[in-house]
Design a protein around this motif. Structure first.
Motif, PDB file in Angstrom:
ATOM      1  N   ASP A  60       0.798  -1.216   0.000  1.00 18.45           N
ATOM      2  CA  ASP A  60       0.000   0.000   0.000  1.00 18.45           C
ATOM      3  C   ASP A  60       0.833   1.269   0.000  1.00 18.45           C
ATOM      4  O   ASP A  60       1.157   1.824   1.044  1.00 18.45           O
ATOM      5  CB  ASP A  60      -0.990   0.001   1.168  1.00 18.45           C
ATOM      6  CG  ASP A  60      -1.922  -1.202   1.125  1.00 18.45           C
ATOM      7  OD1 ASP A  60      -1.764  -2.099   1.970  1.00 18.45           O
ATOM      8  OD2 ASP A  60      -2.753  -1.246   0.221  1.00 18.45           O
ATOM      9  N   ASP A  97      -1.194  -3.067  -4.021  1.00 19.80           N
ATOM     10  CA  ASP A  97      -1.366  -1.616  -4.052  1.00 19.80           C
ATOM     11  C   ASP A  97      -0.015  -0.936  -4.072  1.00 19.80           C
ATOM     12  O   ASP A  97       0.274  -0.028  -3.301  1.00 19.80           O
ATOM     13  CB  ASP A  97      -2.233  -1.162  -2.863  1.00 19.80           C
ATOM     14  CG  ASP A  97      -3.674  -1.656  -3.021  1.00 19.80           C
ATOM     15  OD1 ASP A  97      -4.476  -1.480  -2.093  1.00 19.80           O
ATOM     16  OD2 ASP A  97      -3.991  -2.223  -4.092  1.00 19.80           O
ATOM     17  N   TYR A 141      -1.115   3.742  -6.659  1.00 19.93           N
ATOM     18  CA  TYR A 141      -2.544   4.054  -6.639  1.00 19.93           C
ATOM     19  C   TYR A 141      -2.885   4.896  -7.853  1.00 19.93           C
ATOM     20  O   TYR A 141      -2.207   5.874  -8.157  1.00 19.93           O
ATOM     21  CB  TYR A 141      -2.913   4.817  -5.356  1.00 19.93           C
ATOM     22  CG  TYR A 141      -3.146   3.922  -4.165  1.00 19.93           C
ATOM     23  CD1 TYR A 141      -4.375   3.902  -3.504  1.00 19.93           C
ATOM     24  CD2 TYR A 141      -2.138   3.105  -3.689  1.00 19.93           C
ATOM     25  CE1 TYR A 141      -4.598   3.079  -2.406  1.00 19.93           C
ATOM     26  CE2 TYR A 141      -2.340   2.272  -2.601  1.00 19.93           C
ATOM     27  CZ  TYR A 141      -3.580   2.267  -1.970  1.00 19.93           C
ATOM     28  OH  TYR A 141      -3.788   1.439  -0.883  1.00 19.93           O
ATOM     29  N   HIS A 172      -5.520  -1.662  -6.873  1.00 19.63           N
ATOM     30  CA  HIS A 172      -5.130  -0.367  -7.435  1.00 19.63           C
ATOM     31  C   HIS A 172      -4.255  -0.501  -8.668  1.00 19.63           C
ATOM     32  O   HIS A 172      -4.315   0.340  -9.562  1.00 19.63           O
ATOM     33  CB  HIS A 172      -4.500   0.497  -6.349  1.00 19.63           C
ATOM     34  CG  HIS A 172      -5.511   1.015  -5.372  1.00 19.63           C
ATOM     35  ND1 HIS A 172      -6.385   2.019  -5.697  1.00 19.63           N
ATOM     36  CD2 HIS A 172      -5.826   0.624  -4.118  1.00 19.63           C
ATOM     37  CE1 HIS A 172      -7.188   2.244  -4.664  1.00 19.63           C
ATOM     38  NE2 HIS A 172      -6.881   1.413  -3.696  1.00 19.63           N
ATOM     39  N   ASP A 214      -3.894  -4.418   2.799  1.00 22.27           N
ATOM     40  CA  ASP A 214      -5.140  -3.927   2.228  1.00 22.27           C
ATOM     41  C   ASP A 214      -6.074  -3.220   3.196  1.00 22.27           C
ATOM     42  O   ASP A 214      -6.839  -2.356   2.781  1.00 22.27           O
ATOM     43  CB  ASP A 214      -5.914  -5.050   1.510  1.00 22.27           C
ATOM     44  CG  ASP A 214      -6.796  -4.474   0.401  1.00 22.27           C
ATOM     45  OD1 ASP A 214      -7.994  -4.780   0.377  1.00 22.27           O
ATOM     46  OD2 ASP A 214      -6.271  -3.674  -0.383  1.00 22.27           O
ATOM     47  N   HIS A 260      -5.020  -1.428   5.611  1.00 23.77           N
ATOM     48  CA  HIS A 260      -4.313  -0.229   6.063  1.00 23.77           C
ATOM     49  C   HIS A 260      -4.266  -0.134   7.585  1.00 23.77           C
ATOM     50  O   HIS A 260      -4.487   0.928   8.178  1.00 23.77           O
ATOM     51  CB  HIS A 260      -4.937   1.036   5.440  1.00 23.77           C
ATOM     52  CG  HIS A 260      -4.853   1.071   3.961  1.00 23.77           C
ATOM     53  ND1 HIS A 260      -5.074   2.207   3.208  1.00 23.77           N
ATOM     54  CD2 HIS A 260      -4.585   0.087   3.049  1.00 23.77           C
ATOM     55  CE1 HIS A 260      -4.945   1.931   1.917  1.00 23.77           C
ATOM     56  NE2 HIS A 260      -4.639   0.649   1.795  1.00 23.77           N
TER      57      HIS A 260
HETATM   58 FE   LIG Z   1      -4.425  -0.440  -0.359  1.00 24.33          FE
END
Ligand SMILES: [Fe+2]
Length: 709
Positions: free
Chosen positions: A141, A168, A171, A242, A552, A554
């Motif tokens: 992420d 991710d 993004y 993403h 995912d 976060h």
């Molecule tokens: Fe994410």
């Protein structure tokens, strides 16, 4: 070092024509960065991007490899391939003939050695018979809103064997200063809505840009974002929603639907299929696996995004899967694999995007996580990958490999009641989370005439929701959004403000929303039957010491896993614990969610964790954390001196940090140590560099697990 490092040039065959046209303009080439990945015992992928931005042309590139970080001794130089536009000037090479369990350094050069890249490092896997310690990390992420990803600069110092970069990895979204959004890739939930959708070249260019921006600084002289991270160790990599545009392309196993890819939204389309299906319609919940309905993973748009992802990640070329009895999987690019790391650990990377059925929606376009998610025909992995995963686990158990690490891009634990959400017990108040935005005044550099756009020298550090006060500004005016140009922001009222005016800003209230349910893209929220089959397989076949790795959500949480031995996935009372198996959900390395909490006290974390755990207990669910887990020892938590005695939910939980988790398997395989490292979150578009004084990396929590038996 045996000097027979071999090389399997894996740059696109179609680039062959380019090879012959390399020129002497090498001197103007710049290297964006380097990366290595998918290491085995004797080979690894190395990656770079080389381009003369002022005069782009195909350029032959060499790679140098050595065990000497200074490249004085034992240096091997090999042709790495040709950097050209088909791969957006990225080059990947497969270095073979390497020694097991060995650290290598590598760099790239133009063929006349006039330009040299930064140096990267990777380690090959030890022999499967070696009683070798394993030292790796996981997170994911990386949203451009949190550049330059300050925490990522600390990862190389951990001298990891490898890093699992779990989804991710960029993004596509907007509101990131200097990085506008990509063109829309489709419409959710209804694909028949006519909107402009990204053409093939827009997909390629937009997403290549997003990956490139992960290597360049946002502040003059600042951190080159993820460049040091990628150079610091070899990675294994997975993609998630993403990388696939976060619209219809995210479900590789969903119906492909009709034409898509047109700047008008109407034909002609660049792609014959890819518009997707209506997620509200239960008829689309399961794509028939008889070849009668084209799958999204065969659509041009999906494959373009998959290719761009592979262009920019050090991923091995594994070719196409031959599975004629499984049309969903047949002829798709294989991204899943397993790698033994010494005698005591196997690392398994799954592909949770290329084969999954559609993310279901209710009529109101909310995630559908009710009984439709119990449909036994729905799949996350596809039949071929699921069978491969189960066989890999069985083989590992029978071979006496203690630790099985399974990387998944979406969590497999259970947070909330089946198909519902937790009602938190005594949750933190908005004020408890703290306020956002440290900038208290700003001077306009342009006038605003009864409008909603304000111009300033820089919007870096401004936060949506901050109050705005000053001459010509109506009451109750707040910042609505930060524009990507870096000098303007919008407010929620029309205002008339002179240029050069000083505006007073008040902090924004937190809008943090706790994770209190299992969303539609998680296993528990959307794919319960296959989830249950996998966990039941692990339990029934006594596959022990299994650790799922996910991102995912976060946040960083550790949780045990429950399943239904009778397969009644909709009946909570039928669920029991999967023995000797747990999940680590971690991250983000730098993404939104934690940024909405500025109170980084342990008291806040405890209040939030307890509010979730007590709500879970009220629903007869196992609370987050590992209290009572077999073999748990040496629990530590920053802010909780009694963690090893209390082992409370907050001791296994971090919602307010950017973080990654380091996993250490002892040489004898008896002990797994998990350590969470992180920094306090920072605001979106804050462009906050790493601050070793005021926000140093810290150990958030750690614990050990003694293997069973
Ligand atoms: Fe994410």
């Amino acid at each position: 070092m045996k000097n027979f490092v071999s090389l399997r040039i894996i740059t696109l065959v179609l680039a062959a024509g380019y090879m012959l046209k390399t020129t002497s303009a090498d001197a103007d080439v710049t290297f964006l960065g380097v990366a290595a990945g998918d290491a085995t015992t004797n080979d690894a992928i190395v990656w770079t991007r080389a381009k003369d931005e002022t005069n782009p042309q195909p350029t032959a590139i060499n790679v140098q490899i050595s065990q000497d970080p200074l490249f004085i001794t034992g240096v091997t130089t090999l042709p790495a391939g040709t950097a050209g536009s088909p791969t957006d000037f990225t080059v990947k090479s497969d270095l073979g003939g390497l020694e097991p369990g060995t650290i290598y350094y590598y760099r790239f050069q133009t063929t006349n050695a006039s330009v040299t890249s930064n140096v990267g490092k990777f380690k090959t896997a030890p022999n499967p018979t070696a009683n070798a310690p394993v030292h790796f990390a996981v997170s994911g992420d990386c949203d451009g809103l949190i550049r330059p990803y300050a925490l990522a600069s600390q990862v190389p110092a951990k001298n990891l064997d490898f890093f699992m970069f779990d989804g991710d990895t960029e993004y596509e979204t907007s509101a990131s200063i200097g990085s506008p959004a990509v063109h829309s890739t489709g419409n959710i939930p209804d694909p028949t809505v006519i909107i402009p959708t990204a053409t093939q070249s827009q997909l390629f260019d937009d997403f290549s840009r997003k990956y490139r921006q992960q290597f360049v600084p946002v502040n003059v002289g600042g951190q080159n974002c993820l460049q040091p991270f990628f150079a610091g160790q070899g990675n294994y990599t997975a993609y998630d929603n993403h990388e696939l545009g976060n619209k219809q392309y995210i479900n590789g196993g969903a119906p492909a639907g009709g034409g898509v890819g047109s700047t008008t939204g109407s034909p002609p389309f660049d792609f014959l299929t890819g518009a997707g299906a209506d997620a509200r319609d239960p008829a689309n919940d399961v794509t028939p696996n008889d070849g009668s309905v084209p799958f999204m993973n065969k659509s041009g748009g999906f494959q373009t995004l998959q290719q761009v992802f592979e262009n920019y990640q050090p991923i091995s070329e594994r070719g196409l899967i031959n599975a004629p009895s499984d049309p969903r999987t047949n002829d798709t690019r294989q991204l899943y694999f397993a790698q033994q790391w010494g005698r005591n650990a196997i690392f398994i990377n799954t592909d949770c995007r290329s084969y999954r059925d559609i993310r279901m929606k209710t009529a109101a376009n909310a995630d559908e996580t009710g009984s439709r998610a119990d449909n036994p025909d729905r799949t996350m992995l596809g039949a071929t990958q699921l069978a491969w995963l189960e066989q890999t686990l069985l083989d590992a158990e029978q071979a006496g490999t203690t630790w099985k690490f399974i990387n998944i891009s979406d969590p497999i634990d259970q947070i909330g009641p089946i198909g519902g959400s937790l009602t938190l017990v005594n949750p933190p108040t908005t004020a408890d989370y703290g306020t956002l935005g440290a900038i208290t005044s700003i001077v306009t550099t342009g006038s605003t005439n009864n409008a909603r756009t304000i111009t300033v020298a820089s919007t870096v550090g401004l936060v949506a929701g901050q109050g705005v006060f000053g001459a010509g500004v109506p009451a109750n005016t707040t910042i609505n959004a930060i524009n990507t140009d870096g000098t303007t922001f919008s407010i929620n009222n029309n205002a008339t403000i002179a240029s050069g005016a000083t505006l007073t800003l008040t902090p924004a209230p937190s809008t943090y929303a706790p994770v209190n349910s299992d969303g539609g893209k998680s296993w528990m929220g959307g794919y319960r039957a296959e989830r249950n089959e996998l966990l039941k397989f692990i339990a029934d076949h006594r596959v022990h010491n299994v650790v799922f790795l996910a991102t995912d959500d976060h946040q960083n949480r550790i949780n045990e896993l429950f399943y239904s031995p009778t397969g009644q996935t909709g009946v909570q009372a039928s669920y029991v614990k999967v023995p000797y198996c747990f999940e680590i959900v971690c991250g983000p390395l730098g993404a939104t969610g934690p940024d909405l909490i500025s109170n980084h006290s342990f008291a806040l974390v405890k209040k939030l964790a307890d509010s979730i755990a007590n709500a879970q207990i009220a629903e007869n669910l196992e609370p987050i954390g590992l209290a009572g887990y077999h073999g748990l020892q040496n629990v530590r938590r920053s802010g909780d001196p009694h963690a090893d005695r209390l082992r409370q939910p907050a001791d296994f939980y971090s919602p307010d940090t950017f973080n990654y988790n380091v996993l250490d398997v002892s040489a004898d395989g008896k002990t797994l140590t998990v350590t969470s490292y992180g920094i306090n979150s920072t605001v979106q578009n804050g462009f906050v560099e790493y601050d070793p004084v005021n926000n140093p990396e810290q150990e958030l929590f750690s614990f050990q697990i003694k293997r069973h038996p």
